[in-house]
Design an enzyme around this catalytic site. Structure first.
Site, PDB file in Angstrom:
ATOM      1  N   PHE A 167     -58.943 -32.922 -13.937  1.00 38.05           N
ATOM      2  CA  PHE A 167     -59.012 -32.367 -12.576  1.00 38.05           C
ATOM      3  C   PHE A 167     -59.570 -33.382 -11.582  1.00 38.05           C
ATOM      4  O   PHE A 167     -60.383 -33.019 -10.713  1.00 38.05           O
ATOM      5  CB  PHE A 167     -59.853 -31.080 -12.544  1.00 38.05           C
ATOM      6  CG  PHE A 167     -59.486 -30.065 -13.585  1.00 38.05           C
ATOM      7  CD1 PHE A 167     -58.161 -29.692 -13.786  1.00 38.05           C
ATOM      8  CD2 PHE A 167     -60.464 -29.473 -14.373  1.00 38.05           C
ATOM      9  CE1 PHE A 167     -57.822 -28.754 -14.754  1.00 38.05           C
ATOM     10  CE2 PHE A 167     -60.136 -28.530 -15.342  1.00 38.05           C
ATOM     11  CZ  PHE A 167     -58.809 -28.169 -15.524  1.00 38.05           C
ATOM     12  N   ALA A 188     -78.709 -35.705 -20.936  1.00 36.88           N
ATOM     13  CA  ALA A 188     -78.664 -36.414 -19.660  1.00 36.88           C
ATOM     14  C   ALA A 188     -79.157 -37.846 -19.765  1.00 36.88           C
ATOM     15  O   ALA A 188     -78.704 -38.730 -19.025  1.00 36.88           O
ATOM     16  CB  ALA A 188     -79.486 -35.647 -18.625  1.00 36.88           C
ATOM     17  N   GLU A 251     -71.981 -32.956  -1.802  1.00 34.49           N
ATOM     18  CA  GLU A 251     -70.656 -32.400  -2.019  1.00 34.49           C
ATOM     19  C   GLU A 251     -70.655 -30.897  -1.748  1.00 34.49           C
ATOM     20  O   GLU A 251     -69.731 -30.364  -1.113  1.00 34.49           O
ATOM     21  CB  GLU A 251     -70.193 -32.669  -3.454  1.00 34.49           C
ATOM     22  CG  GLU A 251     -68.802 -32.144  -3.755  1.00 34.49           C
ATOM     23  CD  GLU A 251     -68.363 -32.358  -5.194  1.00 34.49           C
ATOM     24  OE1 GLU A 251     -67.218 -32.036  -5.529  1.00 34.49           O
ATOM     25  OE2 GLU A 251     -69.196 -32.847  -6.010  1.00 34.49           O
ATOM     26  N   GLN A 288     -58.607   0.336  16.352  1.00 35.41           N
ATOM     27  CA  GLN A 288     -60.022   0.141  16.022  1.00 35.41           C
ATOM     28  C   GLN A 288     -60.209  -0.522  14.662  1.00 35.41           C
ATOM     29  O   GLN A 288     -61.062  -1.402  14.486  1.00 35.41           O
ATOM     30  CB  GLN A 288     -60.750   1.483  16.054  1.00 35.41           C
ATOM     31  CG  GLN A 288     -62.256   1.343  15.807  1.00 35.41           C
ATOM     32  CD  GLN A 288     -62.948   2.696  15.741  1.00 35.41           C
ATOM     33  OE1 GLN A 288     -62.480   3.598  15.050  1.00 35.41           O
ATOM     34  NE2 GLN A 288     -64.055   2.837  16.457  1.00 35.41           N
ATOM     35  N   GLN A 345     -54.510  -9.391   5.374  1.00 33.74           N
ATOM     36  CA  GLN A 345     -54.224  -7.979   5.661  1.00 33.74           C
ATOM     37  C   GLN A 345     -53.751  -7.806   7.100  1.00 33.74           C
ATOM     38  O   GLN A 345     -52.853  -7.009   7.379  1.00 33.74           O
ATOM     39  CB  GLN A 345     -55.480  -7.136   5.429  1.00 33.74           C
ATOM     40  CG  GLN A 345     -55.839  -6.930   3.971  1.00 33.74           C
ATOM     41  CD  GLN A 345     -54.774  -6.176   3.200  1.00 33.74           C
ATOM     42  OE1 GLN A 345     -54.095  -6.742   2.359  1.00 33.74           O
ATOM     43  NE2 GLN A 345     -54.617  -4.897   3.500  1.00 33.74           N
ATOM     44  N   GLY A 373     -68.918 -26.857  -8.905  1.00 37.37           N
ATOM     45  CA  GLY A 373     -69.845 -25.936  -9.557  1.00 37.37           C
ATOM     46  C   GLY A 373     -69.437 -24.498  -9.325  1.00 37.37           C
ATOM     47  O   GLY A 373     -69.369 -24.050  -8.176  1.00 37.37           O
TER      48      GLY A 373
END
Length: 391
Positions: A167, A188, A251, A288, A345, A373
């Site tokens: 991706f 990490a 980001e 309305q 709509q 995320g």
């Protein structure tokens, strides 16, 4: 109905310099982008010369250091938000994602890279001559960066890279990839950032077709014994995780601003349609129920924009915290989803026909809610930072 950018004139965070920039970017969009965006959407990518034109217009280098070809004097992060807003006018999220892909690929180099690396990479990127992308996500995981699998093993003066990324925005056109790799042990502490020349032997790219962001090329990338000079290491070995996390905050702020901008585009199109389309002897806006929809869309946009601007101010003043960006992204994507739905709509069947901005924006809701995320991970991240609890 307010004008597309009237909200800035009523905000304490924006002044005449922001408006001047908005007018400049707006002219660029009208001249270089709007007449072609439908074709680029159909073709699945932006032309490379658009990057050069955007650089000449001062868009690519905004808020980057002058010594690397940018222009930062007199500009703040609200100017960056203005650019995001104006690029959204065509209603195609892939435009900003791909044209501004250096906004996620270049900052780690400028923050952590050697001076030689900065001088070699930043000027051609900011001139629009080269395209740089960011490679974090893998097929087996996205936001769980600490468990990425792509390896880079030291071999003399090189690293040998094996694995893959998934991706990747601008992955098909990228000349360089700022890539997260595992150079050490698990977790990490074993992650580094490495700049990979995408013309290197052993790299295979596969184009991915998508529901939205169609003018932004997206790729799956496979590395098979790709040799990368050790001088392309960005920051210290096994010290890349902090650079990745720092990148995520900006980001997410940018994505939240994009959600506000695209929601305004959807609202503007819905309001224009409501003023023209007649049902039961009067315009839609005369009913309305339609006025309530439009007002509620405006309410949600204004509330989210206020939080975006507050977070941007906190960054500017050094008072920001990661949990806010995570929660803001969820707020913004849920707002966009609600506004896009109601705009569809109002337009009715017209919103289901290709060519409507609302149709395109509605298809692109999910990429905003997942990219950078997912909602679930963002809220869990914020919950752990604010209230504690084990991972």
């Amino acid at each position: 109905m307010t004008a597309f950018d009237d909200w800035r004139a009523r905000s304490p965070y924006y002044d005449e310099t922001h408006e001047a920039l908005a007018q400049s970017v707006r002219r660029f969009v009208a001249r270089e982008i709007a007449p072609h965006i439908d074709r680029w959407e159909a073709e699945g990518e932006l032309p490379r010369d658009l990057h050069r034109k955007a650089a000449e217009a001062g868009i690519l280098g905004l808020r980057y250091p002058e010594e690397y070809g940018g222009h930062s004097e007199g500009f703040d992060n609200f100017h960056s938000l203005v650019v995001t807003e104006e690029l959204a006018a065509v209603g195609a999220g892939g435009l900003g994602a791909s044209l501004m892909t250096h906004g996620i690929g270049l900052p780690p180099i400028l923050a952590l890279g050697s001076e030689e690396l900065k001088q070699r990479i930043a000027p051609p990127v900011l001139a629009g001559d080269k395209i740089i992308a960011l490679g974090i996500t893998e097929a087996g995981g996205g936001s769980d960066v600490a468990n990425l699998k792509t390896t880079a093993v030291r071999d003399g003066d090189d690293f040998v890279v094996n694995g893959g990324k998934m991706f990747i925005t601008s992955g098909m056109r990228a000349d360089w990839l700022t890539c997260a790799v595992r150079t050490g042990g698990p977790g990490a502490a074993g992650i580094s950032l490495l700049l990979i020349d995408m013309a290197s032997p052993g790299i295979e790219r596969t184009r991915l077709d998508k529901m939205g962001w169609r003018c932004s090329d997206t790729a799956a990338i496979h590395f098979d014994d790709v040799r990368v000079p050790a001088t392309n290491l960005i920051g210290p070995e096994n010290g890349g995780f902090i650079g990745i996390m720092r990148n995520f905050n900006s980001e997410r702020l940018g994505m939240a601003m994009g959600c506000c901008a695209y929601a305004r585009v959807a609202l503007a199109e819905a309001a224009a349609w409501a003023g023209q389309r007649e049902t039961f002897g009067k315009p839609l806006v005369g009913h309305q129920s339609i006025r309530i929809k439009l007002a509620d869309m405006e309410r949600q946009i204004e509330a989210t924009q206020a939080w975006v601007d507050l977070c941007a101010w906190q960054v500017k003043e050094g008072r920001d915290r990661p949990a806010d960006f995570a929660m803001l992204k969820v707020q913004a994507t849920r707002m966009l989803e609600a506004v896009a739905r109601e705009a569809a709509q109002v337009l009715g069947g017209a919103s289901y026909i290709t060519g409507s901005k609302v149709e395109r924006i509605y298809r692109e809701v999910r990429v905003n809610a997942i990219g950078g995320g997912s909602e679930e991970i963002m809220l869990d991240l914020a919950g752990r930072q604010l209230f504690g609890g084990k991972r």
